[in-house]
Structures are given as structure tokens and as C-alpha cells.
Design an enzyme around this catalytic site. Structure first.
Site, PDB file in Angstrom:
ATOM      1  CG  HIS A 184     -97.235 -13.436 -32.287  1.00  0.00           C
ATOM      2  ND1 HIS A 184     -98.594 -13.478 -32.475  1.00  0.00           N
ATOM      3  CD2 HIS A 184     -97.018 -12.595 -31.243  1.00  0.00           C
ATOM      4  CE1 HIS A 184     -99.181 -12.654 -31.605  1.00  0.00           C
ATOM      5  NE2 HIS A 184     -98.247 -12.126 -30.835  1.00  0.00           N
ATOM      6  N   GLY A 236     -63.152 -17.408 -21.843  1.00  0.00           N
ATOM      7  CA  GLY A 236     -63.703 -16.478 -22.833  1.00  0.00           C
ATOM      8  C   GLY A 236     -65.172 -16.175 -22.583  1.00  0.00           C
ATOM      9  CD  GLU A 250     -63.241 -17.696 -36.711  1.00  0.00           C
ATOM     10  OE1 GLU A 250     -62.154 -17.707 -36.074  1.00  0.00           O
ATOM     11  OE2 GLU A 250     -63.986 -18.677 -36.795  1.00  0.00           O
TER      12      GLU A 250
END
Ligand code: F6P
Length: 560
Positions: free
Chosen positions: A400, A283, A217
Site C-alpha cells: 500500500h 561489525g 555514539e
């Protein structure tokens, strides 16, 4: 390699198993405990550096605490903690030391690891990062066309993204005016497209952050952003369209952060523009290493040094505080109590701080990549449940949305509430201080979860009998409250280190190597194998299972 102690065969485990059914001896046990013991809150409230931590609303008695602390001794947590701090190779599956604590030791300390002074190495790199940060912040660092940098784009994923973005968001008020950081992680090209759409290549500096510098990526995004940036400079007539001019522009607009400086060079970034770190930094434990370079630029060297001092303060607390007052130890053990004796599957982390909105996502990698394991560090199967799911959202938004489940659902969901006393944006709504209204929700929620509402109390409000059960709150829903003065770099560092050590405590009880992550490998390998099939290779498609063939074929037929 030491053999992990099987926690489930310790005397303390037996004691905890015997205690568990006796704890909740009827409804509203927390009400009764608080009524009977006015000192309870004080007795279970602790200070860890600048953190004020109230454990009193947990399903915790002195007997349980003592048994949990016995368990800590019986599985040898202190010895493993010391082994970690001193650089022993406790990450056995990768044969590595685990030394994120060395990243925040003060200059002048020393720790020899594998023949090298780790603390001296850390400070040498830190000085280079600080120098770079000063140059960018002052405008001395210029892009290819002589303009100062306005935007830092950090390209990384997992630990090379989640920590920096979480900390940048949390510390927004400390970011220098006129500087902005953006974070590109997903290989979905939307991420890079959206994040670069309104940027000016002339004033953009890219940090490619990857521990291994092999991550698909990150390298894909880095190449795409390099193309975007250089094409933009060429199109604007700012840079000639020659190989030489493009490479020269890369030197002004790209820096790298990695443990693999040879791969950085192969990618085309001058190693002089690279900040290194070491294999002993995992990491997900790396935001306080060179991986935090974007943050160091944003908040400045002094801010970053404060950030590191917060981590160190909690490291010291974890190493030296008495067990019965050791907050990471107690919180880690409480998590064991809930996962292994109360069958809790998940753990909510609820920051009452909008700036901390990425904190739960950050913790997900820290905790779940560390402790989502089924084998112990000697390769034998684990002997109990491991690795609860961490999740959360800032309060009050969560109130909520999902708090219903925490208040009235059937599962035990321990929750950590985090808040700071001093708001960054003091605001009045008429005569009301909005931050106080906000914090009132924090205090109210933890009280409601602990003490609930009885049927008699609901009836006394005149509620029709048939609706009473739906409006009863059982209470006894465990929470931990964590308060601090303000969301400063130091306090954020303390919070991160707190959860790092909680994760360590849980992993040690379970006998897990919390510092490897082999479980992410298979999917990565298969993605590379499937890629040709997706792109049209029929032979590659034929070698897939029938479900994958069907899905890929469907995609290929629809792709316009
Ligand atoms: O695939 C998981 C992982 O290895 C994480 O542990 C890590 O934080 C992330 O990928 C990124 O890795 P790197 O920093 O090497 O690009």
C-alpha cells in the site's frame, strides 16, 4: 594479495552482455517461458538447509545461468570462498582474516588462524555468555539492590545494534516472559531518553557493545545511561552517593562486548564482565558473536545455539552444494545479472513477517557497507557498477506504499519475498484464516509481478479505452521467493547467512574487499572537527567552508 580478476574482461561477461538483449524478445516473456516449460518452477527451485527458494520468476534462462556460473569460476569465487573459510587475510586493506563462519562452527571443530584455534576461542566465550544468560534469566544475577534483572539495554550502533535488534524483534516469541531488551543506538539524546524513561534502574542491566570501543555514539550513550542509572539508584536511596558505591553498582549493571578489552576497563567496566570477540569478525557480520549477547539472554542459550546452527547449515551449503544448486551463489550471481546487465539500481527485500520488520534495515548495513565501494582490493578502480541499494518493508504494508513503483515503474527492481508457513499467532476472522490471507498476498504479488496483465485482459473487463494503458501490467518484474517452515532461531540464522554469502559473491565478482568500511571515516572525523564551532568557537567556525559556516551560524543564532 591476489590481483582481482576483472570480471568485465572475462569471456563469461561477454557472453552475458550478448545474451542480455536477446532475453526479453517481446512482451510477457515470463508467461511464455512458463507456458512452454511446465518444469520451469521445479527446475529453478532449490532447498538450502531449511530454506525453500524459488528463482523461477527471474529473468533467467539455462543459458544465462550457465554463463553466470562460468563467471563465478572465471573470477575464482570458489577459491576466494575457501580462502575466507580458512582464515586467509582476504580483508587486505585492514590485513585481517574474515571468519564470521568460524563463529558458528560446532564445538570440537578446530581452525588455526594466526597461530590460534579460532573455534576453541569462540566456544570458550560462548560458554561464558551462556553462563551469564542463565544467571540473568534465572534471577541469580542481581542488581545493586538485590533485585533480578527485568530489562536489558543494549547500547551499540551499526553492526553492534542492527543485528541484535533485528534478531530480537524477529524472535520475540522466543523471548523469556518477564524479560525485555531495548536498543539505544542514535547519539540523538532522544533515543536514550525515550528508551530509559519508564525503566527502573534497579532492574536494568546495560550491555555496551562496540567492536572498537571507540565509537562516539556508543561511548556517549553509555556514559549518559551510566549517569541515568547511577543517579537513579542514588535518588532512590538504593546506593550511597560515593565513588566506591557507584563503581560497585556499575559492576552489577554494566557488561561490555568488544574486541578491545583494555578500553572496556578504561571505561570502568570490569573485564570480568566483558565478552570478547576478534578482529576477524566484521561489525556487520557480528550478530552471531558476543555482539548477540542481549539476544542470547533474551532467547536463552539453547535458542542462541539453534540460531548459530542455522548460520552453519548455510555455510555448509555454500561450501559444498553444487554450483547449479548453490542458492547463495545463484542469488549473488542473479544480483550481478541485474545490476550490471539490466542496470538495476536497487533491490527490494520484502519479508511477509511482521516480526522481521527490521530485516531490511539490517541488510542495508550488511550489503551496502560491504559493497558500496569504487576501488578493488588491490586499489585499482572498479570496472563496472557496484553496490545496489537494498531496501524494503514488511508485506503487506509495502503493497500500500511503494509496490506501485515495482509493478509499473520504469526501472528493474529485483525483489526477494520472504515468508514462513506457520504463523506465531494463528487467527481466524470469521471463517477466514488470517495468515492464509496474508500469504495469499505474497503468492499473488509475485505472480502479478511476473505475469502482469495485458491490454486485452484489461479491455475484456470493460475498462474504458483511455484508461487501459494505466491499468496494464507489463509483468516480467523479477522476484525470488524464499519460504521456510517457521521463524525459528535456526531459520533466522539461515536467512542471515544466506545474505552474508550473497554479499560475498557480489563483492568477489566486483573485485571488492567487502569487509572494510573506510567510507564511514571522513564524516566521523569532520564531525569532531566541527563540534567546537557548533559549541561557539568562532576560530573553529572561521575555518569551515561558507556553506557550513552559514548552517552552523544559523543554528547558533536559533539555539535557545
Ligand atoms: O562506522 C561504521 C562502523 O565502524 C560499522 O562498521 C560498525 O558496525 C559500527 O561503526 C560500530 O562500530 P563499533 O562496534 O566498533 O562501535
Amino acid at each position: 594479495m591476489t590481483t582481482p580478476v576483472d570480471a568485465t574482461s572475462t569471456p563469461a561477461w561477454d557472453k552475458l552482455a550478448q545474451l542480455q538483449p536477446t532475453i526479453v524478445d517481446g512482451p510477457h516473456v515470463l508467461r511464455r517461458w512458463f507456458d512452454a516449460d511446465p518444469g520451469r518452477a521445479q527446475r529453478y527451485t532449490f532447498e538450502a538447509a531449511d530454506l525453500h527458494v524459488d528463482l523461477s520468476k527471474n529473468l533467467l534462462t539455462d543459458e544465462v545461468r550457465d554463463a553466470l556460473l562460468e563467471l563465478a569460476d572465471q573470477v575464482r569465487i570458489p577459491a576466494r570462498r575457501d580462502a575466507m573459510y580458512s582464515g586467509e587475510h582476504i580483508n587486505v586493506t585492514e590485513d585481517r582474516a574474515v571468519l564470521h563462519t568460524a563463529l558458528r562452527r560446532p564445538a570440537g571443530d578446530s581452525l588455526t588462524v594466526d597461530g590460534q584455534d579460532a573455534v576453541a576461542d569462540v566456544h570458550e566465550v560462548l560458554e561464558r555468555i551462556y553462563d551469564f544468560a542463565r544467571q540473568v534469566r534465572s534471577g541469580e544475577w542481581k542488581g545493586a539492590t538485590g533485585k533480578p534483572i527485568r530489562t536489558i539495554v543494549n547500547i551499540g550502533i551499526g553492526g553492534s545494534d542492527l543485528g541484535p535488534v533485528m534478531a530480537y524483534e524477529a524472535l520475540r516469541p522466543y523471548v523469556q516472559d518477564g524479560l525485555e531488551c531495548r536498543f539505544i543506538s542514535n547519539i540523538d539524546p532522544t533515543d536514550a531518553a525515550v528508551k530509559t524513561a519508564d525503566l527502573d534502574p534497579e532492574t536494568t542491566l546495560v550491555i555496551v557493545a562496540s567492536k572498537t570501543f571507540t565509537t562516539l555514539e556508543t561511548l556517549t550513550n553509555a556514559r549518559c545511561v551510566r549517569t541515568w542509572l547511577l543517579d537513579g539508584l542514588v535518588a532512590a536511596g538504593a546506593v550511597e552517593d560515593t565513588e566506591e558505591a557507584r563503581n560497585a553498582a556499575v559492576a552489577k549493571h554494566f557488561v561490555a562486548v568488544s574486541t578491545a578489552l583494555d578500553r572496556v576497563a578504561a571505561f570502568g567496566i570490569d573485564p570480568a564482565n566483558a565478552f570478547g570477540f576478534w578482529s576477524w569478525v566484521g561489525g556487520r557480520y557480528s550478530v552471531d558473536s558476543a555482539v548477540g549477547t542481549a539476544l542470547a539472554v533474551a532467547i536463552g542459550p539453547e535458542g542462541f545455539a539453534d540460531f548459530l546452527s542455522g548460520f552453519h547449515a548455510i555455510d555448509e551449503h555454500f561450501a559444498t552444494a553444487a554450483p547449479e544448486q548453490n542458492v547463495p551463489l545463484l542469488m549473488g550471481l542473479l544480483n550481478i545479472w541485474y545490476v550490471n546487465f539490466w542496470n538495476a539500481h536497487s533491490h527490494a527485500v520484502l519479508p511477509y513477517s511482521q516480526y522481521m520488520h527490521r530485516f531490511p534495515a539490517y541488510l542495508q548495513q550488511l550489503t551496502m557497507e560491504s559493497n558500496g565501494k569504487s576501488v578493488r582490493w588491490d586499489g585499482t578502480p572498479v570496472t563496472c557498477q557496484t553496490g545496489e541499494i537494498f531496501w524494503g518493508e514488511p508485506g503487506t504494508n509495502g503493497q500500500h506504499a511503494f509496490y506501485q513503483l515495482i509493478h509499473q515503474g520504469t526501472r528493474v527492481i529485483p525483489a526477494d519475498f520472504i515468508a514462513v508457513a506457520n504463523p506465531t499467532h494463528p487467527t481466524k476472522d470469521g471463517g477466514t484464516d488470517v495468515h492464509e490471507l496474508f500469504l495469499s498476498n505474497f503468492f499473488a504479488q509475485t505472480a502479478a509481478l511476473a505475469f502482469g496483465k495485458t491490454a486485452a485482459e484489461v479491455e475484456a473487463e470493460g475498462t474504458p479505452a483511455n484508461i487501459v494503458p494505466a491499468r496494464v501490467f507489463s509483468g516480467d518484474r523479477p522476484t525470488t521467493s524464499i519460504l521456510a517452515d517457521e521463524l525459528s532461531p535456526k531459520i533466522l540464522g539461515e536467512l542471515i547467512a544466506l545474505y552474508e554469502h550473497i554479499t560475498f559473491v557480489e563483492g568477489t565478482v566486483w573485485g571488492i574487499d567487502s569487509f572494510d568500511q573506510w567510507g564511514v571515516e571522513l564524516g566521523k572525523k569532520l564531525a569532531l572537527e566541527i563540534a567546537p564551532a557548533v559549541s561557539g568557537d568562532d576560530a573553529a567556525l572561521a575555518s569551515q567552508d561558507s556553506s557550513t559556516q552559514g548552517l552552523v551560524s544559523w543554528y547558533r543564532a536559533r539555539r535557545s
